[in-house]
Scaffold this active site. Structure first.
Site, PDB file in Angstrom:
ATOM      1  CB  SER A 211     -32.216  16.479  -4.212  1.00 46.07           C
ATOM      2  OG  SER A 211     -31.138  16.116  -3.481  1.00 46.07           O
TER       3      SER A 211
ATOM      4  CG  HIS B 138     -31.726  11.360  -2.938  1.00 49.25           C
ATOM      5  ND1 HIS B 138     -31.994  11.345  -4.252  1.00 49.25           N
ATOM      6  CD2 HIS B 138     -31.496  12.805  -2.858  1.00 49.25           C
ATOM      7  CE1 HIS B 138     -31.828  12.433  -4.921  1.00 49.25           C
ATOM      8  NE2 HIS B 138     -31.794  13.407  -3.816  1.00 49.25           N
TER       9      HIS B 138
ATOM     10  CG  ASP C 209     -33.444   9.092  -6.118  1.00 49.99           C
ATOM     11  OD1 ASP C 209     -34.104  10.321  -6.314  1.00 49.99           O
ATOM     12  OD2 ASP C 209     -32.761   9.058  -5.108  1.00 49.99           O
TER      13      ASP C 209
END
Lengths: 180, 167
Positions: A57, A96, A123
């Protein structure tokens, strides 16, 4: 017959000494690894100072199998930082980037929104049901350093446990049979 | 003493040590780079500006972003992540940072760019404080290395403001 039992005794004590030395040196290896890990925990202030990237990701920045070094300081969290966070109800931490920060005037609490560089949307779908923001206590650390590929060792070992047992067995055999 | 296993062990240990030293030196060499990036952002249009049903203000902007980040690249740079954030203060929040646009630059040749875009992420406030609000636009960049330490910095551009009325 006296000389036979004497020599048997000497062999026996020699082997016991040898085995004891091996056990002690093995113990030294294990404890020094533990010392390094705990020392890193103290220095970085993060409960897991090193994490392995498991998903794509954050590509092309971080690929699966890369490792990240984390640091957890008192500094406030700001947009653009790459953080590792735990979501309630999920076991695996996520790496992230922070894209939104709202910091309270009176309490200093923060609301944080994250997104993976390679993901299309933010998210909120990954968070717990109904959760809109991350708070400070969800954050385990921020990524400060990067090392490529090294994490594949752990990925292979967790996904193919046979290799792990083979490796441990072979190392154990080496330690037992080595003569020095 | 000089068995196969012993020699193999010595070679592998030496190779890993050399590799680690080289990674460390590559990362340290980044410190010698003193970049001089430039950036300019214009707000061309307020497309719409409204209060959402949940009470939060939301605005849509058209932006013109031009920047030259090529001096950030060194031989140890894998990519530069660049993003534009609106930053402002409200009575409730000491700091609000809202990312409006971002991009990934993978080579020095693409580091000098010019883009005409609407905001990629929603510019939403926590509350309804955006009318007449002065805000900064900050161009942040985050340098992701091939190996080693990551760097981040920013250019703050001031003097932007939102209209007094919804439209």
């Amino acid at each position: 017959m006296g000389w036979l039992s004497d020599s048997l005794d000497s062999i026996r004590t020699l082997q016991i000494r040898h085995v004891l030395t091996q056990i002690v040196s093995l113990g030294m290896i294990v404890t020094s690894a533990l010392i390094i890990w705990k020392g890193l925990m103290c220095v970085t202030g993060s409960e897991s100072p090193v994490v392995v990237v498991l998903s794509g990701s954050m590509e092309p920045g971080f690929k699966r199998g890369d490792i990240l070094f984390l640091h957890m300081s008192k500094d406030p969290i700001r947009a653009g930082e790459i953080v590792v966070f735990n979501v309630d109800g999920r076991e695996i931490p996520i790496v992230h980037r922070v894209i939104k920060v709202h910091e309270r005037q009176d309490t200093g609490e923060v609301d944080i929104l994250t997104k993976g560089d390679n993901n299309f949307g933010d998210d909120r779908l990954l968070y717990a049901h109904g959760q809109l923001w991350l708070q400070r206590h969800h954050i385990m650390g921020r990524a400060v350093g990067f090392l490529p590929y090294v994490g594949w060792v752990t990925i292979i070992m967790t996904e193919k446990p046979i290799i792990k047992y083979l490796l441990i067995g072979a190392l154990g055999l080496l330690v037992i049979t080595s003569k020095e | 003493m000089h068995s196969f296993g012993y020699r193999a062990n010595a070679v592998v240990t030496f190779a890993v040590t050399i590799l680690a030293v080289m990674c460390g030196m590559a990362s340290l060499s980044d410190n010698f780079n003193s970049p001089s990036p430039t950036a300019d952002v214009k707000v061309l249009n307020i497309n719409w500006f409204q209060k959402q049903p949940n009470g939060n203000d939301e605005v849509s902007l058209t932006l013109n972003i031009s920047a030259d980040l090529s001096s950030l690249f060194t031989w140890n740079t894998k990519q530069v992540f660049v993003f534009l954030a609106a930053e402002y203060e409200t009575p409730q929040n000491a700091l609000n940072q809202v990312s409006l646009w971002d991009g990934i630059i993978q080579s020095k040749e693409h580091a000098k760019f010019w883009i005409h875009t609407t905001n990629k992420y929603r510019f939403t406030d926590q509350g309804n404080n955006l009318r007449g609000k002065d805000f900064n636009l900050t161009l942040h960049w985050h340098i992701m290395p091939k190996t080693g330490k990551m760097f981040a910095d920013k250019i703050v551009m001031t003097g932007y403001s939102l209209p007094e009325e919804y439209r």
